[in-house]
Write a protein that holds these residues in place. Structure first.
Motif, PDB file in Angstrom:
ATOM      1  N   TYR A  11     -21.211 -23.547  30.630  1.00  0.00           N
ATOM      2  CA  TYR A  11     -21.185 -22.853  29.343  1.00  0.00           C
ATOM      3  C   TYR A  11     -22.239 -23.405  28.402  1.00  0.00           C
ATOM      4  O   TYR A  11     -22.919 -22.664  27.696  1.00  0.00           O
ATOM      5  N   GLN A  12     -22.391 -24.707  28.412  1.00  0.00           N
ATOM      6  CA  GLN A  12     -23.366 -25.334  27.520  1.00  0.00           C
ATOM      7  C   GLN A  12     -24.774 -24.871  27.866  1.00  0.00           C
ATOM      8  O   GLN A  12     -25.560 -24.540  26.979  1.00  0.00           O
ATOM      9  N   ASP A  13     -25.114 -24.813  29.157  1.00  0.00           N
ATOM     10  CA  ASP A  13     -26.440 -24.359  29.570  1.00  0.00           C
ATOM     11  C   ASP A  13     -26.675 -22.901  29.175  1.00  0.00           C
ATOM     12  O   ASP A  13     -27.738 -22.555  28.656  1.00  0.00           O
ATOM     13  N   ALA A  18     -29.336 -18.946  25.584  1.00  0.00           N
ATOM     14  CA  ALA A  18     -29.206 -17.799  24.689  1.00  0.00           C
ATOM     15  C   ALA A  18     -29.643 -18.150  23.270  1.00  0.00           C
ATOM     16  O   ALA A  18     -30.322 -17.362  22.604  1.00  0.00           O
ATOM     17  N   LEU A  19     -29.274 -19.325  22.803  1.00  0.00           N
ATOM     18  CA  LEU A  19     -29.687 -19.744  21.464  1.00  0.00           C
ATOM     19  C   LEU A  19     -31.192 -19.915  21.364  1.00  0.00           C
ATOM     20  O   LEU A  19     -31.793 -19.602  20.329  1.00  0.00           O
ATOM     21  N   ASP A  20     -31.831 -20.370  22.431  1.00  0.00           N
ATOM     22  CA  ASP A  20     -33.291 -20.477  22.440  1.00  0.00           C
ATOM     23  C   ASP A  20     -33.938 -19.101  22.291  1.00  0.00           C
ATOM     24  O   ASP A  20     -34.893 -18.930  21.530  1.00  0.00           O
ATOM     25  N   ALA A  64     -20.500 -14.961  30.173  1.00  0.00           N
ATOM     26  CA  ALA A  64     -20.384 -16.297  30.768  1.00  0.00           C
ATOM     27  C   ALA A  64     -19.100 -16.991  30.325  1.00  0.00           C
ATOM     28  O   ALA A  64     -18.479 -17.717  31.099  1.00  0.00           O
ATOM     29  N   LEU A  65     -18.705 -16.759  29.100  1.00  0.00           N
ATOM     30  CA  LEU A  65     -17.496 -17.403  28.591  1.00  0.00           C
ATOM     31  C   LEU A  65     -16.230 -16.817  29.202  1.00  0.00           C
ATOM     32  O   LEU A  65     -15.207 -17.494  29.276  1.00  0.00           O
TER      33      LEU A  65
END
Length: 78
Positions: A11-13, A18-20, A64-65
């Motif tokens: 999830y972190q990856d 996505a934030l990038d 993904a979540l």
């Protein structure tokens, strides 16, 4: 616990990627919005495309979540 740790890292990856994309597209939208715009201009089309890409990135995060949770529910039921 190991499976839970792997899930959190996954999830972190996904969130970081996505934030990038969102940060990159926000900068583009911000620079275009500082210029005078006309409806049929190339800038307006770029902003619309960036908004679509941002929307798709957010959809990836949401997918993904929820993806692993539905798989775990099926395994628990079986």
């Amino acid at each position: 616990m190991l499976k839970f740790g792997k899930t959190i890292l996954s999830y972190q990856d996904t969130l970081q990627e996505a934030l990038d994309v969102i940060d990159e597209k926000y900068e583009n939208i911000d620079s275009i919005c500082k210029r005078p715009l006309f409806y049929d201009s190339q800038e307006v089309r770029e902003v619309l495309e960036d908004l679509k890409i941002t929307r798709d990135s957010l959809h990836q995060v949401a997918y993904a979540l929820t993806e692993d949770f539905s798989i775990e529910e099926e395994v628990d039921e079986g």
